[in-house]
Design a protein around this motif. Structure first.
Motif, PDB file in Angstrom:
ATOM      1  N   PRO A   8      -7.577  -6.642 -10.589  1.00 35.43           N
ATOM      2  CA  PRO A   8      -8.537  -5.380 -10.312  1.00 35.43           C
ATOM      3  C   PRO A   8      -9.993  -6.101  -9.960  1.00 35.43           C
ATOM      4  O   PRO A   8     -10.553  -5.422  -9.195  1.00 35.43           O
ATOM      5  CB  PRO A   8      -8.614  -4.721 -11.531  1.00 35.43           C
ATOM      6  N   VAL A   9     -10.294  -7.165 -10.389  1.00 33.58           N
ATOM      7  CA  VAL A   9     -11.580  -7.584 -10.239  1.00 33.58           C
ATOM      8  C   VAL A   9     -11.726  -8.209  -8.687  1.00 33.58           C
ATOM      9  O   VAL A   9     -12.593  -7.912  -7.903  1.00 33.58           O
ATOM     10  CB  VAL A   9     -12.004  -8.904 -10.940  1.00 33.58           C
ATOM     11  N   LEU A  10     -10.679  -8.906  -8.594  1.00 34.35           N
ATOM     12  CA  LEU A  10     -10.485  -9.495  -7.060  1.00 34.35           C
ATOM     13  C   LEU A  10     -10.317  -8.300  -6.122  1.00 34.35           C
ATOM     14  O   LEU A  10     -10.748  -8.669  -5.057  1.00 34.35           O
ATOM     15  CB  LEU A  10      -9.489 -10.521  -6.867  1.00 34.35           C
ATOM     16  N   GLN A  11      -9.488  -7.215  -6.456  1.00 38.73           N
ATOM     17  CA  GLN A  11      -9.118  -6.038  -5.370  1.00 38.73           C
ATOM     18  C   GLN A  11     -10.721  -5.596  -4.995  1.00 38.73           C
ATOM     19  O   GLN A  11     -10.873  -5.254  -4.142  1.00 38.73           O
ATOM     20  CB  GLN A  11      -8.100  -5.200  -6.118  1.00 38.73           C
ATOM     21  N   GLN A  12     -11.591  -5.366  -6.133  1.00 36.10           N
ATOM     22  CA  GLN A  12     -12.681  -4.867  -5.921  1.00 36.10           C
ATOM     23  C   GLN A  12     -13.736  -5.668  -5.003  1.00 36.10           C
ATOM     24  O   GLN A  12     -14.232  -5.130  -4.084  1.00 36.10           O
ATOM     25  CB  GLN A  12     -13.394  -4.377  -7.288  1.00 36.10           C
ATOM     26  N   GLN A  13     -13.735  -6.648  -5.326  1.00 39.51           N
ATOM     27  CA  GLN A  13     -14.511  -7.841  -4.466  1.00 39.51           C
ATOM     28  C   GLN A  13     -13.852  -7.749  -3.029  1.00 39.51           C
ATOM     29  O   GLN A  13     -14.754  -7.647  -2.029  1.00 39.51           O
ATOM     30  CB  GLN A  13     -14.344  -9.315  -4.966  1.00 39.51           C
ATOM     31  N   ALA A  14     -12.330  -7.861  -2.635  1.00 43.05           N
ATOM     32  CA  ALA A  14     -12.031  -7.744  -1.656  1.00 43.05           C
ATOM     33  C   ALA A  14     -12.363  -6.205  -0.899  1.00 43.05           C
ATOM     34  O   ALA A  14     -12.779  -6.407   0.230  1.00 43.05           O
ATOM     35  CB  ALA A  14     -10.491  -7.909  -1.703  1.00 43.05           C
ATOM     36  N   HIS A  44      -8.650  -8.026  11.511  1.00 40.28           N
ATOM     37  CA  HIS A  44      -7.565  -7.829  10.601  1.00 40.28           C
ATOM     38  C   HIS A  44      -7.026  -8.951  10.299  1.00 40.28           C
ATOM     39  O   HIS A  44      -6.778  -9.272   8.902  1.00 40.28           O
ATOM     40  CB  HIS A  44      -6.611  -7.048  11.339  1.00 40.28           C
ATOM     41  N   ASP A  45      -6.680  -9.999  10.972  1.00 38.58           N
ATOM     42  CA  ASP A  45      -6.461 -11.427  10.681  1.00 38.58           C
ATOM     43  C   ASP A  45      -7.418 -12.097   9.595  1.00 38.58           C
ATOM     44  O   ASP A  45      -6.720 -12.680   8.836  1.00 38.58           O
ATOM     45  CB  ASP A  45      -6.009 -12.036  11.846  1.00 38.58           C
ATOM     46  N   ALA A  46      -8.299 -12.033   9.890  1.00 38.27           N
ATOM     47  CA  ALA A  46      -9.537 -12.636   9.020  1.00 38.27           C
ATOM     48  C   ALA A  46      -9.388 -12.197   7.732  1.00 38.27           C
ATOM     49  O   ALA A  46      -9.453 -12.899   6.830  1.00 38.27           O
ATOM     50  CB  ALA A  46     -10.863 -12.520   9.796  1.00 38.27           C
ATOM     51  N   PHE A  47      -9.390 -11.010   7.526  1.00 40.49           N
ATOM     52  CA  PHE A  47      -9.319 -10.305   6.180  1.00 40.49           C
ATOM     53  C   PHE A  47      -7.752 -10.515   5.623  1.00 40.49           C
ATOM     54  O   PHE A  47      -7.838 -10.789   4.202  1.00 40.49           O
ATOM     55  CB  PHE A  47      -9.476  -8.947   6.213  1.00 40.49           C
ATOM     56  N   LEU A  48      -7.036 -10.576   6.261  1.00 42.39           N
ATOM     57  CA  LEU A  48      -5.604 -10.964   5.778  1.00 42.39           C
ATOM     58  C   LEU A  48      -5.523 -12.369   5.381  1.00 42.39           C
ATOM     59  O   LEU A  48      -5.144 -12.718   4.157  1.00 42.39           O
ATOM     60  CB  LEU A  48      -4.370 -10.979   6.924  1.00 42.39           C
ATOM     61  N   GLN A  49      -6.278 -13.460   6.115  1.00 44.22           N
ATOM     62  CA  GLN A  49      -6.429 -14.680   5.315  1.00 44.22           C
ATOM     63  C   GLN A  49      -7.109 -14.880   4.306  1.00 44.22           C
ATOM     64  O   GLN A  49      -6.837 -15.495   3.401  1.00 44.22           O
ATOM     65  CB  GLN A  49      -7.171 -15.498   6.526  1.00 44.22           C
ATOM     66  N   ILE A  50      -8.244 -13.881   4.187  1.00 48.67           N
ATOM     67  CA  ILE A  50      -9.091 -13.814   2.784  1.00 48.67           C
ATOM     68  C   ILE A  50      -7.995 -13.366   1.692  1.00 48.67           C
ATOM     69  O   ILE A  50      -8.337 -13.772   0.583  1.00 48.67           O
ATOM     70  CB  ILE A  50     -10.194 -12.980   2.982  1.00 48.67           C
ATOM     71  N   GLY A  52      -4.935 -13.702   1.671  1.00 51.37           N
ATOM     72  CA  GLY A  52      -3.815 -14.856   1.256  1.00 51.37           C
ATOM     73  C   GLY A  52      -4.574 -15.930   0.129  1.00 51.37           C
ATOM     74  O   GLY A  52      -3.590 -16.536  -0.396  1.00 51.37           O
ATOM     75  N   ARG A  53      -5.774 -16.069   0.171  1.00 49.42           N
ATOM     76  CA  ARG A  53      -6.467 -16.901  -0.694  1.00 49.42           C
ATOM     77  C   ARG A  53      -7.358 -16.159  -1.620  1.00 49.42           C
ATOM     78  O   ARG A  53      -8.486 -16.356  -1.582  1.00 49.42           O
ATOM     79  CB  ARG A  53      -7.272 -17.799  -0.051  1.00 49.42           C
ATOM     80  N   PRO A  54      -6.821 -15.382  -2.714  1.00 45.69           N
ATOM     81  CA  PRO A  54      -7.757 -14.443  -3.508  1.00 45.69           C
ATOM     82  C   PRO A  54      -8.609 -15.120  -4.338  1.00 45.69           C
ATOM     83  O   PRO A  54      -9.589 -14.663  -4.593  1.00 45.69           O
ATOM     84  CB  PRO A  54      -6.903 -13.423  -4.151  1.00 45.69           C
ATOM     85  N   GLU A  55      -8.104 -16.350  -4.786  1.00 43.73           N
ATOM     86  CA  GLU A  55      -9.207 -17.296  -5.343  1.00 43.73           C
ATOM     87  C   GLU A  55     -10.442 -17.574  -4.710  1.00 43.73           C
ATOM     88  O   GLU A  55     -11.399 -17.844  -5.396  1.00 43.73           O
ATOM     89  CB  GLU A  55      -8.512 -18.520  -6.007  1.00 43.73           C
ATOM     90  N   ALA A  56     -10.518 -17.597  -3.565  1.00 43.95           N
ATOM     91  CA  ALA A  56     -11.742 -17.878  -2.922  1.00 43.95           C
ATOM     92  C   ALA A  56     -12.674 -16.610  -2.853  1.00 43.95           C
ATOM     93  O   ALA A  56     -13.979 -16.933  -2.552  1.00 43.95           O
ATOM     94  CB  ALA A  56     -11.308 -18.126  -1.333  1.00 43.95           C
ATOM     95  N   LEU A  57     -12.009 -15.697  -2.940  1.00 41.18           N
ATOM     96  CA  LEU A  57     -13.116 -14.365  -3.082  1.00 41.18           C
ATOM     97  C   LEU A  57     -14.033 -14.521  -4.066  1.00 41.18           C
ATOM     98  O   LEU A  57     -15.311 -14.097  -3.927  1.00 41.18           O
ATOM     99  CB  LEU A  57     -12.348 -13.033  -3.358  1.00 41.18           C
ATOM    100  N   ALA A  58     -13.829 -14.965  -5.253  1.00 42.40           N
ATOM    101  CA  ALA A  58     -14.826 -15.291  -6.408  1.00 42.40           C
ATOM    102  C   ALA A  58     -15.898 -16.333  -6.013  1.00 42.40           C
ATOM    103  O   ALA A  58     -17.147 -15.993  -6.375  1.00 42.40           O
ATOM    104  CB  ALA A  58     -14.250 -15.650  -7.477  1.00 42.40           C
ATOM    105  N   ASP A  59     -15.748 -17.052  -4.922  1.00 43.13           N
ATOM    106  CA  ASP A  59     -16.647 -18.033  -4.626  1.00 43.13           C
ATOM    107  C   ASP A  59     -17.611 -17.629  -3.407  1.00 43.13           C
ATOM    108  O   ASP A  59     -18.413 -18.663  -2.799  1.00 43.13           O
ATOM    109  CB  ASP A  59     -16.117 -19.480  -4.497  1.00 43.13           C
TER     110      ASP A  59
END
Length: 173
Positions: A8-14, A44-50, A52-59
């Motif tokens: 849920p936290v990463l989902q909100q960040q995304a 669309h592809d840019a956000f799909l790449q993001i 695809g690496r949810p751990e990077a969202l936090a950084d």
């Protein structure tokens, strides 16, 4: 390509990243590409790449810089794809109609060419050329060396680099 399930936290960040910056990224890409449809696809592809690496969202500290980096890579990939496709189509146009491959075969060959291009992406132009001359044209290392104006031992080094890329791609993920 579907996005993995996010906590849920990463989902909100995304969601926040998308809602705050999608419009801006789309506009940036539209100016770069000159085509609304391509811009929409690349955004669309840019956000799909993001995703695809949810751990990077936090950084992500500078979202627009992060998105720009991803988008630039996607723009260059689309340009390379277009150039490769145009070169392939030009070669096909030069063939007599009775020996031209079927549309299905053309699509398969183009996808294979694009996969090879991605595989050899990290190589220098000369290393990529040496590999292709060897594999597609059947040229010897001495012939390649003469064509590239390098030594035969340098061609061996280029081939080792290219074959390492092929080997790495063949390994299970």
């Amino acid at each position: 390509m579907s996005a993995p399930a996010l906590n849920p936290v990463l989902q909100q960040q995304a969601h926040t990243l998308y809602s705050d910056h999608h419009g801006w990224l789309f506009g940036w890409l539209r100016k770069k590409m000159g085509c609304t449809h391509q811009a929409a696809d690349l955004a669309h592809d840019a956000f799909l790449q993001i995703l695809g690496r949810p751990e990077a969202l936090a950084d992500v500290r500078e979202p627009r810089a992060y998105l720009t980096t991803i988008a630039r890579r996607l723009v260059f990939e689309s340009w390379r794809r277009r150039d490769l496709e145009q070169a392939y189509l030009a070669e096909l146009a030069a063939l007599p109609e009775d020996v031209a491959p079927s549309p299905e075969d053309q699509a398969l060959v183009l996808e294979t060419l694009l996969a090879i291009d991605r595989l050899l992406d990290g190589l220098s132009v000369k290393a990529r050329s040496a590999f292709l001359m060897s594999q597609l044209d059947g040229m010897t290392y001495s012939e390649i060396a003469a064509e590239l104006n390098v030594s035969a031992s340098r061609v061996r080094q280029y081939m080792a680099q290219a074959l390492s890329c092929c080997y790495a791609a063949a390994l299970p993920a």
